[in-house]
Design a protein around this motif. Structure first.
Motif, PDB file in Angstrom:
ATOM      1  N   VAL A  53      38.101  36.280  27.950  1.00  0.00           N
ATOM      2  CA  VAL A  53      36.621  36.740  28.122  1.00  0.00           C
ATOM      3  C   VAL A  53      36.233  38.037  28.950  1.00  0.00           C
ATOM      4  O   VAL A  53      35.093  38.632  29.158  1.00  0.00           O
ATOM      5  CB  VAL A  53      36.242  35.714  29.285  1.00  0.00           C
ATOM      6  CG1 VAL A  53      36.248  35.197  30.077  1.00  0.00           C
ATOM      7  CG2 VAL A  53      34.115  35.770  29.020  1.00  0.00           C
ATOM      8  N   HIS A  54      37.391  38.604  29.683  1.00  0.00           N
ATOM      9  CA  HIS A  54      37.422  39.878  30.526  1.00  0.00           C
ATOM     10  C   HIS A  54      37.823  40.869  29.795  1.00  0.00           C
ATOM     11  O   HIS A  54      38.021  41.881  30.783  1.00  0.00           O
ATOM     12  CB  HIS A  54      37.793  39.017  32.356  1.00  0.00           C
ATOM     13  CG  HIS A  54      37.038  38.318  33.159  1.00  0.00           C
ATOM     14  ND1 HIS A  54      36.036  38.215  32.844  1.00  0.00           N
ATOM     15  CD2 HIS A  54      37.283  37.421  33.638  1.00  0.00           C
ATOM     16  CE1 HIS A  54      35.784  37.229  34.307  1.00  0.00           C
ATOM     17  NE2 HIS A  54      36.548  36.055  34.037  1.00  0.00           N
ATOM     18  N   LYS A  55      38.179  40.543  28.894  1.00  0.00           N
ATOM     19  CA  LYS A  55      38.616  41.697  27.773  1.00  0.00           C
ATOM     20  C   LYS A  55      38.175  43.302  28.587  1.00  0.00           C
ATOM     21  O   LYS A  55      39.069  44.088  28.026  1.00  0.00           O
ATOM     22  CB  LYS A  55      39.713  41.650  27.392  1.00  0.00           C
ATOM     23  CG  LYS A  55      38.890  41.034  26.280  1.00  0.00           C
ATOM     24  CD  LYS A  55      39.398  40.662  24.547  1.00  0.00           C
ATOM     25  CE  LYS A  55      38.838  40.698  22.931  1.00  0.00           C
ATOM     26  NZ  LYS A  55      37.805  39.266  23.123  1.00  0.00           N
ATOM     27  N   HIS A  86      35.124  21.507  43.023  1.00  0.00           N
ATOM     28  CA  HIS A  86      36.307  22.532  42.927  1.00  0.00           C
ATOM     29  C   HIS A  86      35.855  23.968  43.239  1.00  0.00           C
ATOM     30  O   HIS A  86      36.320  24.510  44.659  1.00  0.00           O
ATOM     31  CB  HIS A  86      36.668  22.554  41.712  1.00  0.00           C
ATOM     32  CG  HIS A  86      38.733  23.240  42.057  1.00  0.00           C
ATOM     33  ND1 HIS A  86      38.922  24.403  40.812  1.00  0.00           N
ATOM     34  CD2 HIS A  86      39.270  23.768  43.017  1.00  0.00           C
ATOM     35  CE1 HIS A  86      40.171  24.909  41.355  1.00  0.00           C
ATOM     36  NE2 HIS A  86      39.918  24.313  42.453  1.00  0.00           N
ATOM     37  N   ARG A  87      34.900  24.422  42.989  1.00  0.00           N
ATOM     38  CA  ARG A  87      33.940  26.010  43.651  1.00  0.00           C
ATOM     39  C   ARG A  87      33.997  25.418  45.156  1.00  0.00           C
ATOM     40  O   ARG A  87      34.047  26.669  44.941  1.00  0.00           O
ATOM     41  CB  ARG A  87      33.294  25.972  42.013  1.00  0.00           C
ATOM     42  CG  ARG A  87      33.761  25.809  40.441  1.00  0.00           C
ATOM     43  CD  ARG A  87      33.244  26.925  39.760  1.00  0.00           C
ATOM     44  NE  ARG A  87      32.914  28.334  39.646  1.00  0.00           N
ATOM     45  CZ  ARG A  87      33.437  29.411  39.463  1.00  0.00           C
ATOM     46  NH1 ARG A  87      34.602  29.275  38.457  1.00  0.00           N
ATOM     47  NH2 ARG A  87      33.251  30.394  39.952  1.00  0.00           N
ATOM     48  N   ASP A  88      33.101  24.152  44.590  1.00  0.00           N
ATOM     49  CA  ASP A  88      33.175  25.053  46.690  1.00  0.00           C
ATOM     50  C   ASP A  88      34.312  25.054  46.904  1.00  0.00           C
ATOM     51  O   ASP A  88      33.544  25.842  48.315  1.00  0.00           O
ATOM     52  CB  ASP A  88      32.277  23.162  46.957  1.00  0.00           C
ATOM     53  CG  ASP A  88      30.699  23.700  46.151  1.00  0.00           C
ATOM     54  OD1 ASP A  88      30.022  24.467  45.939  1.00  0.00           O
ATOM     55  OD2 ASP A  88      29.598  22.498  46.696  1.00  0.00           O
ATOM     56  N   SER A 119      38.344  26.131  36.903  1.00  0.00           N
ATOM     57  CA  SER A 119      37.095  26.295  35.685  1.00  0.00           C
ATOM     58  C   SER A 119      35.507  26.491  36.047  1.00  0.00           C
ATOM     59  O   SER A 119      35.069  26.042  37.385  1.00  0.00           O
ATOM     60  CB  SER A 119      36.953  25.227  35.158  1.00  0.00           C
ATOM     61  OG  SER A 119      38.256  25.161  34.740  1.00  0.00           O
ATOM     62  N   ASP A 120      34.444  26.669  35.145  1.00  0.00           N
ATOM     63  CA  ASP A 120      33.379  27.451  35.573  1.00  0.00           C
ATOM     64  C   ASP A 120      31.923  26.469  35.084  1.00  0.00           C
ATOM     65  O   ASP A 120      30.820  25.965  35.259  1.00  0.00           O
ATOM     66  CB  ASP A 120      32.955  28.485  35.196  1.00  0.00           C
ATOM     67  CG  ASP A 120      33.004  29.227  33.968  1.00  0.00           C
ATOM     68  OD1 ASP A 120      33.409  27.731  33.097  1.00  0.00           O
ATOM     69  OD2 ASP A 120      32.848  30.909  33.773  1.00  0.00           O
ATOM     70  N   ALA A 121      32.540  25.349  33.775  1.00  0.00           N
ATOM     71  CA  ALA A 121      32.030  24.533  33.969  1.00  0.00           C
ATOM     72  C   ALA A 121      32.480  23.716  32.564  1.00  0.00           C
ATOM     73  O   ALA A 121      34.119  23.959  32.755  1.00  0.00           O
ATOM     74  CB  ALA A 121      31.067  24.997  31.995  1.00  0.00           C
TER      75      ALA A 121
HETATM   76 MG    MG Z   1      35.494  32.607  36.583  1.00  0.00          MG
END
Ligand code: MG
Ligand code: ATP
Length: 140
Positions: A53-55, A86-88, A119-121
């Motif tokens: 996704v960041h390429k 986890h993101r927190d 993970s973001d979702a």
């Molecule tokens: Mg990310």
């Protein structure tokens, strides 16, 4: 709230400084269970797929170099609202912006070498978990 799973990586800057246990303690203290875990050396192909996704981003090459520079610990975490929880506990991507007590505030070296991934979702968690674990390696 249903029990959810998320995918976690302890990145090379963390394993290099022997922080696996310290970070796992913060994860568990946040109420998440480590239901799968293994230490691996990512190939460039694995890292490129993982961060596809960041390429197009300017830091992509640097990110693949970093993620393959040493061992990582890949994990599956389980708990209520696991992705957000986890993101927190990870804190902001840039450690200088991360809240007190978070993993990145306590341990990250920079915005690139930021000790952990989460993970973001739930949908991306399922894809990321399947890249590194088979079902019988996850024991909840
Ligand atoms: Mg990310
Ligand atoms: P992650 O996906 O690793 O959990 P994140 O969701 O907080 O982190 P993303 O925007 O998805 O952040 O970026 C992925 C990773 O790319 C970051 O964790 C970091 O290692 C690296 N990265 C992000 N922005 C930069 C940057 N400006 N310079 C260098 N590396 C960066």
């Amino acid at each position: 709230m249903a029990i959810e799973r998320t995918f976690s990586i302890l990145k090379p800057d963390a394993t290099e400084r022997n922080l696996t246990g310290a970070i796992n303690a913060l994860i568990e203290k946040a109420g998440l269970r480590i239901v799968a875990q293994k230490r691996i050396r990512m190939t460039r192909e694995q890292a490129g797929t993982f961060y596809a996704v960041h390429k197009e981003r300017p830091f992509f090459g640097e990110l693949v170099d970093f993620m393959t520079s040493g061992p990582v610990v890949v994990q599956v975490l389980e708990g209520e609202n696991a992705v957000l929880k986890h993101r927190d506990v990870m804190g902001a991507t840039d450690p200088s912006k991360a809240a007190d007590g978070t993993i990145r505030k306590l341990h990250a070296k920079s915005i690139g070498e930021n000790s952990v991934h989460g993970s973001d979702a739930p949908e991306t968690a399922a894809i990321e978990i399947a890249q590194f674990f088979s079902g019988n390696e996850i024991v909840g």
